[in-house]
Motif scaffolding. Structure first.
Motif, PDB file in Angstrom:
ATOM      1  N   THR A 162     -68.762  11.706 -20.217  1.00  0.00           N
ATOM      2  CA  THR A 162     -69.589  12.757 -19.607  1.00  0.00           C
ATOM      3  C   THR A 162     -68.872  13.418 -18.428  1.00  0.00           C
ATOM      4  O   THR A 162     -69.416  14.320 -17.806  1.00  0.00           O
ATOM      5  N   LEU A 221     -65.339  15.120 -16.246  1.00  0.00           N
ATOM      6  CA  LEU A 221     -64.566  16.371 -16.374  1.00  0.00           C
ATOM      7  C   LEU A 221     -63.681  16.364 -17.626  1.00  0.00           C
ATOM      8  O   LEU A 221     -63.781  17.245 -18.486  1.00  0.00           O
ATOM      9  N   ASN A 261     -72.109   0.793 -19.656  1.00  0.00           N
ATOM     10  CA  ASN A 261     -71.577   0.553 -18.317  1.00  0.00           C
ATOM     11  C   ASN A 261     -70.443  -0.463 -18.412  1.00  0.00           C
ATOM     12  O   ASN A 261     -70.666  -1.634 -18.726  1.00  0.00           O
ATOM     13  N   THR A 262     -69.226  -0.017 -18.129  1.00  0.00           N
ATOM     14  CA  THR A 262     -68.066  -0.904 -18.300  1.00  0.00           C
ATOM     15  C   THR A 262     -67.973  -1.948 -17.194  1.00  0.00           C
ATOM     16  O   THR A 262     -67.264  -2.939 -17.346  1.00  0.00           O
ATOM     17  N   SER A 267     -62.602   7.200 -17.586  1.00  0.00           N
ATOM     18  CA  SER A 267     -63.612   7.010 -16.537  1.00  0.00           C
ATOM     19  C   SER A 267     -62.934   7.069 -15.171  1.00  0.00           C
ATOM     20  O   SER A 267     -61.711   7.036 -15.046  1.00  0.00           O
ATOM     21  N   TYR A 309     -56.248   3.864  -3.883  1.00  0.00           N
ATOM     22  CA  TYR A 309     -56.619   4.403  -5.195  1.00  0.00           C
ATOM     23  C   TYR A 309     -55.531   4.074  -6.226  1.00  0.00           C
ATOM     24  O   TYR A 309     -55.814   3.640  -7.344  1.00  0.00           O
ATOM     25  N   LYS A 356     -55.049   2.003  -9.872  1.00  0.00           N
ATOM     26  CA  LYS A 356     -54.505   2.517 -11.141  1.00  0.00           C
ATOM     27  C   LYS A 356     -53.342   1.624 -11.629  1.00  0.00           C
ATOM     28  O   LYS A 356     -53.188   1.406 -12.829  1.00  0.00           O
ATOM     29  N   PHE A 401     -54.894  17.764 -11.678  1.00  0.00           N
ATOM     30  CA  PHE A 401     -55.618  18.825 -12.384  1.00  0.00           C
ATOM     31  C   PHE A 401     -55.796  20.024 -11.445  1.00  0.00           C
ATOM     32  O   PHE A 401     -56.064  19.838 -10.257  1.00  0.00           O
ATOM     33  N   HIS A 428     -64.626  17.048  -7.405  1.00  0.00           N
ATOM     34  CA  HIS A 428     -63.979  15.911  -6.730  1.00  0.00           C
ATOM     35  C   HIS A 428     -63.899  16.169  -5.245  1.00  0.00           C
ATOM     36  O   HIS A 428     -63.885  17.297  -4.817  1.00  0.00           O
TER      37      HIS A 428
HETATM   38  N1  LIG Z   1     -57.964  14.228 -10.504  1.00  0.00           N
HETATM   39  C1  LIG Z   1     -56.738  14.346 -10.953  1.00  0.00           C
HETATM   40  O1  LIG Z   1     -56.009  15.300 -10.605  1.00  0.00           O
HETATM   41  C2  LIG Z   1     -56.191  13.329 -11.940  1.00  0.00           C
HETATM   42  C3  LIG Z   1     -54.854  13.424 -12.365  1.00  0.00           C
HETATM   43  C4  LIG Z   1     -54.396  12.535 -13.341  1.00  0.00           C
HETATM   44  C5  LIG Z   1     -55.230  11.537 -13.841  1.00  0.00           C
HETATM   45  N2  LIG Z   1     -56.526  11.434 -13.376  1.00  0.00           N
HETATM   46  C6  LIG Z   1     -57.385  10.390 -13.963  1.00  0.00           C
HETATM   47  O2  LIG Z   1     -58.312  11.001 -14.821  1.00  0.00           O
HETATM   48  C7  LIG Z   1     -59.402  10.110 -15.044  1.00  0.00           C
HETATM   49  C8  LIG Z   1     -60.686  10.900 -15.257  1.00  0.00           C
HETATM   50  O3  LIG Z   1     -60.923  11.754 -14.179  1.00  0.00           O
HETATM   51  P1  LIG Z   1     -62.140  12.793 -14.201  1.00  0.00           P
HETATM   52  O4  LIG Z   1     -61.872  13.721 -13.058  1.00  0.00           O
HETATM   53  O5  LIG Z   1     -62.350  13.358 -15.557  1.00  0.00           O
HETATM   54  O6  LIG Z   1     -63.368  11.832 -13.823  1.00  0.00           O
HETATM   55  P2  LIG Z   1     -64.900  12.242 -13.533  1.00  0.00           P
HETATM   56  O7  LIG Z   1     -65.174  13.680 -13.850  1.00  0.00           O
HETATM   57  O8  LIG Z   1     -65.215  11.745 -12.148  1.00  0.00           O
HETATM   58  O9  LIG Z   1     -65.687  11.380 -14.614  1.00  0.00           O
HETATM   59  C9  LIG Z   1     -65.760   9.997 -14.495  1.00  0.00           C
HETATM   60  C10 LIG Z   1     -66.512   9.450 -15.687  1.00  0.00           C
HETATM   61  O10 LIG Z   1     -66.554   8.015 -15.565  1.00  0.00           O
HETATM   62  C11 LIG Z   1     -67.882   7.603 -15.837  1.00  0.00           C
HETATM   63  N3  LIG Z   1     -68.178   6.317 -15.227  1.00  0.00           N
HETATM   64  C12 LIG Z   1     -68.334   6.012 -13.916  1.00  0.00           C
HETATM   65  N4  LIG Z   1     -68.687   4.719 -13.778  1.00  0.00           N
HETATM   66  C13 LIG Z   1     -68.743   4.191 -15.034  1.00  0.00           C
HETATM   67  C14 LIG Z   1     -69.065   2.903 -15.550  1.00  0.00           C
HETATM   68  N5  LIG Z   1     -69.394   1.877 -14.739  1.00  0.00           N
HETATM   69  N6  LIG Z   1     -69.049   2.721 -16.898  1.00  0.00           N
HETATM   70  C15 LIG Z   1     -68.712   3.744 -17.743  1.00  0.00           C
HETATM   71  N7  LIG Z   1     -68.393   4.977 -17.299  1.00  0.00           N
HETATM   72  C16 LIG Z   1     -68.409   5.199 -15.961  1.00  0.00           C
HETATM   73  C17 LIG Z   1     -68.726   8.725 -15.247  1.00  0.00           C
HETATM   74  O11 LIG Z   1     -70.064   8.652 -15.697  1.00  0.00           O
HETATM   75  P3  LIG Z   1     -71.265   9.166 -14.723  1.00  0.00           P
HETATM   76  O12 LIG Z   1     -70.996  10.596 -14.430  1.00  0.00           O
HETATM   77  O13 LIG Z   1     -72.487   8.891 -15.524  1.00  0.00           O
HETATM   78  O14 LIG Z   1     -71.163   8.333 -13.482  1.00  0.00           O
HETATM   79  C18 LIG Z   1     -67.989   9.936 -15.784  1.00  0.00           C
HETATM   80  O15 LIG Z   1     -68.319  10.151 -17.130  1.00  0.00           O
HETATM   81  C19 LIG Z   1     -59.381   9.120 -13.875  1.00  0.00           C
HETATM   82  O16 LIG Z   1     -59.085   7.832 -14.358  1.00  0.00           O
HETATM   83  C20 LIG Z   1     -58.243   9.604 -12.981  1.00  0.00           C
HETATM   84  O17 LIG Z   1     -57.507   8.550 -12.397  1.00  0.00           O
HETATM   85  C21 LIG Z   1     -57.012  12.305 -12.453  1.00  0.00           C
END
Ligand SMILES: NC(=O)c1ccc[n+]([C@@H]2O[C@H](COP(=O)([O-])OP(=O)(O)OC[C@H]3O[C@@H](n4cnc5c(N)ncnc54)[C@H](OP(=O)(O)O)[C@@H]3O)[C@@H](O)[C@H]2O)c1
Length: 261
Positions: free
Chosen positions: A9, A11, A37-38, A58, A107, A111, A133, A255
């Motif tokens: 759900t 980004l 819920n993981t 996630s 953080y 990872k 991103f 974010h």
């Molecule tokens: N930001 C960057 O520039 C960047 C760059 C490279 C890699 N990344 C990686 O990309 C990944 C995804 O980022 P994103 O921005 O798409 O994340 P996001 O929009 O914050 O989405 C996080 C997702 O994780 C879910 N979640 C949270 N707690 C959970 C749980 N206990 N069990 C199952 N699901 C859970 C959330 O569900 P709810 O909404 O229901 O809580 C949501 O669906 C991250 O691992 C990050 O390290 C980020």
């Protein structure tokens, strides 16, 4: 093919689920508000039944050092255990280019721990390390404020559109496990301070961005190329100025969530 998207759900996750379904796959969006819920294991047995692939995109709700470490360790351990029991043949996880060089950051220690658990597991895997991103540029400013101004190091990076991240992760998910790392990035390089300054200007955000060689990224010192992917990285097509014209760019940022480092 049944593909479970943990964080489906979010980004990247929501875009990935859409793309997989467009390609005819049975994509399941798994997140707390879909009953999975993981951290607790709730809903995992049911969600993973008959799944060939699990993609973990996630993210931790809190980026405070101990909380984020607990999130990635506990949820990754749970996922891999349930995947092994369910006979899942491919675990794909989204990580960040340079993660191994960023251990000064709470953080990124989380990872690093996530990647280590995946490498040591018996489940065949692919770790996709993406660059920052475009959608995160304002979040990057938000976590880099000192005395009301944004302090960022003038080092190189190669950010990409979330849409291109989802496409690349989708391709890896439907392919064979590489049992290693795939790097992905954007088509252009920028200086971090320069692009964040341009992004804030596009949002009419008045905060000043200072090029500060001593500024840290999420708590870690960067060198010139820490955030730049290697020459074999798969590159997205979307250029920053093109992305800026898209509806996604009108939303400031999803974010960071709470307690950003
Ligand atoms: N930001 C960057 O520039 C960047 C760059 C490279 C890699 N990344 C990686 O990309 C990944 C995804 O980022 P994103 O921005 O798409 O994340 P996001 O929009 O914050 O989405 C996080 C997702 O994780 C879910 N979640 C949270 N707690 C959970 C749980 N206990 N069990 C199952 N699901 C859970 C959330 O569900 P709810 O909404 O229901 O809580 C949501 O669906 C991250 O691992 C990050 O390290 C980020």
């Amino acid at each position: 093919m049944k593909i479970v998207v943990i964080g489906g759900t979010g980004l990247i996750g929501s875009k990935l689920v859409t793309k997989l379904r467009e390609h005819g796959h049975e994509a399941v969006a798994a997140a707390p508000n879909t009953g999975v819920n993981t951290l607790t294991g709730e809903g995992l047995v049911e969600a993973l039944k008959g799944a060939s692939v699990v993609v973990d995109v996630s993210n931790s709700p809190s980026w405070e050092d101990a909380a984020v470490l607990n999130f990635f360790e506990t949820s990754t351990r749970n996922l891999l255990t349930y995947e092994a029991a369910a006979g899942v043949g491919h675990h794909v996880a989204l990580s960040v280019v340079g993660t191994n060089l960023l251990s000064e950051s709470g953080y990124f220690r989380a990872k690093i721990a996530q990647e280590k658990l995946i490498r040591e597991s018996s489940v065949p895997h692919s770790i996709v390390r993406a660059t920052q991103f475009f959608e995160f540029l304002k979040g990057l400013a938000d976590i880099s404020v000192d005395g009301g101004k944004v302090h960022l190091p003038p080092v190189l990076f190669q950010p990409m559109a979330a849409d291109d991240v989802a496409s690349a992760v989708g391709k890896v998910a439907v392919g064979q496990p590489v049992d290693g790392i795939v790097e992905i990035g954007g088509p252009e390089q920028f200086r971090v301070d320069e692009l964040v300054r341009r992004r804030l200007a596009s949002l009419k955000d008045p905060r000043e961005v200072i090029a500060d060689p001593n500024a840290r990224y999420s708590g870690a010192i960067l060198s010139e190329n820490t955030l730049v992917p290697g020459s074999d990285a798969r590159l997205g097509e979307t250029r920053y100025e093109t992305w800026l014209t898209q509806p996604a760019a009108q939303i400031p940022s999803a974010h960071p969530k709470t307690n950003a480092a």
